[in-house]
Scaffold this motif. Structure first.
Motif, mmCIF file in Angstrom:
data_model
loop_
_atom_site.group_PDB
_atom_site.id
_atom_site.type_symbol
_atom_site.label_atom_id
_atom_site.label_comp_id
_atom_site.label_asym_id
_atom_site.label_seq_id
_atom_site.Cartn_x
_atom_site.Cartn_y
_atom_site.Cartn_z
ATOM 1 N N HIS A 163 -5.699 4.872 8.222
ATOM 2 C CA HIS A 163 -4.607 3.925 8.420
ATOM 3 C C HIS A 163 -4.107 3.945 9.856
ATOM 4 O O HIS A 163 -3.743 2.902 10.407
ATOM 5 C CB HIS A 163 -3.442 4.262 7.482
ATOM 6 N N SER A 165 -4.650 4.587 -1.367
ATOM 7 C CA SER A 165 -4.826 3.371 -0.580
ATOM 8 C C SER A 165 -6.117 2.676 -1.013
ATOM 9 O O SER A 165 -7.021 3.312 -1.568
ATOM 10 C CB SER A 165 -4.902 3.747 0.899
ATOM 11 N N VAL A 203 0.840 -1.195 0.000
ATOM 12 C CA VAL A 203 0.000 0.000 0.000
ATOM 13 C C VAL A 203 0.879 1.250 0.000
ATOM 14 O O VAL A 203 1.833 1.357 0.775
ATOM 15 C CB VAL A 203 -0.945 0.006 1.212
#
Length: 451
Positions: free
Chosen positions: A355, A298, A274
């Protein structure tokens, strides 16, 4: 052997969603366009397969929607997630202000074949498969074409404009020496397949527990499964063996049962490293980068394909007249970046924040309970609709303009911002530490041209 010499108005490098959509849009206006694709076909597994309501609306504007929806696909009207032992609705697409109030799940190769088949109906369109770009052609400081390889022979494609749509490992941006702003990402994704039963959950589901997160995308007779792991931990996971890998998946999603044994070889597991990055400047004289070549996204929200397509629409809207005149000034290329940079920055800031929330999962290998912040956020009136708008439509959606002077529609800024906040709350549990970090990211956007 002397290289083959080709001449076109616009050379598009890369036959992905951005490249094929741009090729189609330019060809329908009569602009001579050549698309270079390095592979012999579009068949690639575990690529983004979500076609969001914003893209479906564009297909309607182009008169292609009915035919597109005749292709085999799944329709997702909502998104849910299981955190610990609690289920939460996250996004509701049934109220988005467009024709299709769902996300269409379709193999990306079907989508690309659909676009290419329709583009080939225009005499000004040319698709060259197995043509891999290797360098750029220059005249002084200006990019004037592309050097490609086809079956061992050099091909030189001269063009008034080169558009790099060749993904996060873009040859065009590397050959042009363009500066990339990288953001640290704490996660990677392992993709694999598991068969699906009729009584399995119908909508896309996320499962978070035991220090892991699993995404299950309904592909009719199978799940496209994505296990979110700590960045750089794949070798350690492999070292523990397939039995441990399968046991971890079964523990996270018990209803899969013995189907986890369908993963019997590591060759069935594909790692997606990613990345979130962005070009500081998307263009040079004679060259423009869009889609993942300009801003790698992402998988969070599955919005990468749709942002790339929005870039292609904006590029067509803003550059068609210049391309018709065979003169594309840098100011016109700058206008594309100006139009598309804000949605990119906002989306990436939300993904960075999400994230951080996902990374906190790895800190607790035991059973977890959904944070009270998530429970409270999920009860906010209208939050699921707002997130559905943010994911399904996004900030500053583009529409096909038949005339260059047509003004773009006003984006629903308040709705998009509210949706972004909602996504961040649900993803990260709205801890003050993470919220403060997100605010710092936003402030950094305001103070400098790059995060």
């Amino acid at each position: 052997m002397a290289p083959e010499i080709l001449q076109t108005t616009c050379c598009v490098v890369g036959g992905g969603p951005a490249g094929m959509m741009l090729g189609y849009l330019l060809a329908r206006t009569g602009v001579q366009v050549t698309v270079l694709e390095k592979h012999r076909d579009f068949f690639r597994d575990f690529r983004g397969d979500t076609v969001h309501p914003s893209t479906l609306e564009v297909l309607k504007e182009l008169g292609l929607l009915k035919e597109f929806l005749d292709l085999p696909h799944e329709e997702v009207t909502s998104l849910g997630v299981i955190i610990g032992d609690s289920f939460f609705d996250v996004a509701d697409f049934r109220h988005v202000p467009v024709t299709c109030k769902f996300v269409a799940l379709m193999p990306q190769w079907d989508f690309l074949n659909f676009l290419s088949d329709h583009a080939k109906r225009f005499p000004s369109f040319q698709l060259l498969m197995e043509h891999e770009a290797t360098d750029l052609i220059r005249e002084g400081a200006r990019i004037t074409g592309v050097v490609a390889q086809h079956e061992g022979q050099a091909v030189r494609v001269h063009a008034d404009l080169v558009v790099g749509c060749d993904g996060r490992h873009s040859i065009t941006r590397r050959a042009a020496g363009m500066h990339i702003i990288e953001h640290g990402v704490p996660v990677d994704v392992l993709w694999f397949r598991i068969s699906r039963k009729p009584d399995d959950p119908a909508q896309v589901l996320g499962n978070a527990n035991y220090g892991k997160a699993l995404i299950l995308i309904n592909r009719s007779d199978y799940f496209q499964a994505g296990l979110i792991i700590a960045k750089g931990s794949y070798d350690e996971i492999r070292a523990h063996g397939l039995d441990a890998f399968r046991a971890g998946i079964r523990k996270l999603a018990p209803y899969l049962g013995d189907r986890v044994n369908e993963v019997h070889d590591w060759e069935q597991v594909k790692i997606l490293t990613v990345q979130i990055n962005r070009l500081r400047r998307w263009y040079r004289a004679g060259l423009l980068c869009i889609g993942d070549a300009a801003h790698a996204m992402s998988p969070v929200g599955g919005v990468g394909i749709n942002l790339a397509i929005q870039d292609a629409i904006a590029t067509s809207n803003l550059l068609t007249e210049s391309l018709r005149e065979r003169r594309v000034p840098e100011a016109a290329l700058a206008a594309v970046q100006k139009r598309r940079e804000l949605p990119t920055r906002v989306t990436q800031a939300i993904q960075i924040f999400a994230h951080r929330g996902l990374a906190r999962l790895f800190e607790n290998p035991g059973p977890i309970q959904a944070p009270w912040q998530v429970k409270s956020a999920s009860r906010i009136p209208g939050i699921h609709r707002a997130i559905g708008y943010g994911v399904g439509i996004g900030m500053r959606p583009e529409h096909v303009r038949e005339k260059a002077w047509t003004r773009p529609r006003r984006p629903r800024l308040a709705t998009a911002v509210f949706a972004g906040i909602g996504i961040a709350i649900l993803a990260a549990g709205f801890s003050w530490k993470a919220w403060k970090a997100c605010c710092q990211v936003t402030q950094g956007n305001k103070q400098a041209p790059a995060l």
